[in-house]
Scaffold this motif. Structure first.
Motif, short mmCIF file in Angstrom:
data_model
loop_
_atom_site.label_atom_id
_atom_site.label_comp_id
_atom_site.label_asym_id
_atom_site.label_seq_id
_atom_site.Cartn_x
_atom_site.Cartn_y
_atom_site.Cartn_z
N VAL A 63 31.72 -8.33 -11.60
CA VAL A 63 30.39 -8.50 -12.18
C VAL A 63 30.34 -7.83 -13.54
CG1 VAL A 63 27.93 -8.10 -11.86
CG2 VAL A 63 29.37 -8.54 -9.87
N LEU A 64 29.97 -8.59 -14.55
CA LEU A 64 29.85 -8.06 -15.92
C LEU A 64 28.43 -7.55 -16.12
CD1 LEU A 64 31.69 -10.98 -17.76
CD2 LEU A 64 32.69 -8.79 -17.01
N ALA A 65 28.19 -6.31 -15.71
CA ALA A 65 26.85 -5.71 -15.80
C ALA A 65 26.72 -4.93 -17.10
CB ALA A 65 26.58 -4.83 -14.59
N VAL A 66 26.99 -5.62 -18.19
CA VAL A 66 26.93 -5.04 -19.54
C VAL A 66 26.26 -6.07 -20.45
CG1 VAL A 66 28.94 -3.53 -19.29
CG2 VAL A 66 29.26 -5.90 -20.00
N PRO A 67 25.82 -5.66 -21.65
CA PRO A 67 25.23 -6.62 -22.58
C PRO A 67 26.22 -7.72 -22.99
CG PRO A 67 24.68 -4.38 -23.21
CD PRO A 67 25.72 -4.28 -22.14
N PHE A 68 25.70 -8.79 -23.55
CA PHE A 68 26.48 -9.99 -23.87
C PHE A 68 27.71 -9.68 -24.73
CE2 PHE A 68 26.57 -13.96 -26.70
CZ PHE A 68 27.51 -14.60 -25.89
N ASP A 69 27.52 -9.00 -25.85
CA ASP A 69 28.67 -8.71 -26.73
C ASP A 69 29.72 -7.88 -26.00
OD1 ASP A 69 27.72 -10.17 -28.86
OD2 ASP A 69 26.81 -8.45 -29.88
N ALA A 70 29.27 -6.91 -25.22
CA ALA A 70 30.21 -6.07 -24.47
C ALA A 70 30.93 -6.89 -23.41
CB ALA A 70 29.47 -4.90 -23.82
N ALA A 71 30.23 -7.83 -22.79
CA ALA A 71 30.85 -8.69 -21.78
C ALA A 71 31.98 -9.51 -22.39
CB ALA A 71 29.81 -9.60 -21.15
#
Length: 213
Positions: A63-71
């Motif tokens: 699960v990418l529970a980070v902001p869009f750019d960080a993802a």
């Protein structure tokens, strides 16, 4: 071996991890800052391991529970370490400087951009972008289970996420292929602007979406 790896240690990571533990899953928390990942793991309790994003994710669901750019950066950095995994994109690509638009091009979505960066054998699924962190901890809003909208191109991957959502006490709603993320992200953007609008003072970022009949 963890069932679910959550990248990030913020409020959404806490909420999704709480639901995963309620579903009886083994959870791994990975973050750039080991001390923050450890703090969240300790807060969540038994069944939670932790580490940094320098290590490969162990869960079959990531699960990418980070902001869009960080993802995007995380997916690029992991590369083939995500091969064969179900990668859940929860992001909403909102322009937070203006709070008046999305940052993806028309006819695209954050999920589709992330999928383009992932290995061919990784299956990107959109989910949890329409849920807020506070309600995820409880898994419900106003006494009703949360609806979790899911979009993805791979049937096995969407089933895996749906099964997780069901086991966590929420209702999975598979809405179609990954391109349906465009509508999910656009709709959530509208909802977010309502949360921030003082005319809707009772919302306070703790609402939940539900389809009723």
């Amino acid at each position: 071996m963890s069932d679910i790896t959550i990248i990030g240690n913020g409020n959404m990571a806490r909420g999704i991890a709480t639901r995963a533990l309620a579903a009886g899953k083994q959870v791994e928390i990975l973050g750039q800052d080991a001390s923050k990942a450890q703090a969240l793991a300790n807060e969540l309790g038994a069944g939670v391991s932790y580490g940094t994003t320098a290590t490969a994710p162990q869960g079959s669901i990531v699960v990418l529970a980070v902001p869009f750019d960080a993802a995007k950066s995380v997916v690029t950095a992991y590369g083939e370490q995500l091969a064969g995994k179900t990668v859940v994109d929860i992001t909403n690509p909102v322009n937070f400087e203006t709070f008046d638009s999305l940052v993806v091009e028309p006819g695209s979505s954050a999920a589709e951009e992330i999928a383009a960066l992932a290995p061919a054998s990784a299956n990107v699924v959109k989910a949890f972008n329409t849920t807020f962190a506070g309600t995820l901890v409880a898994g419900e809003s106003a006494g009703k289970p949360l609806d979790v909208f899911i979009a993805g191109d791979n049937q096995d991957a969407t089933k895996a996420v749906s099964s997780f959502v069901s086991a966590a006490g929420m209702r999975p709603l598979v809405v179609g292929p990954l391109k349906r993320s465009r509508e999910l992200e656009g709709f959530q953007f509208v909802l977010m602007t309502m949360q921030a609008n003082p005319e809707f003072a009772d919302f306070n970022w703790d609402t939940g979406l539900a389809v009723t009949k």
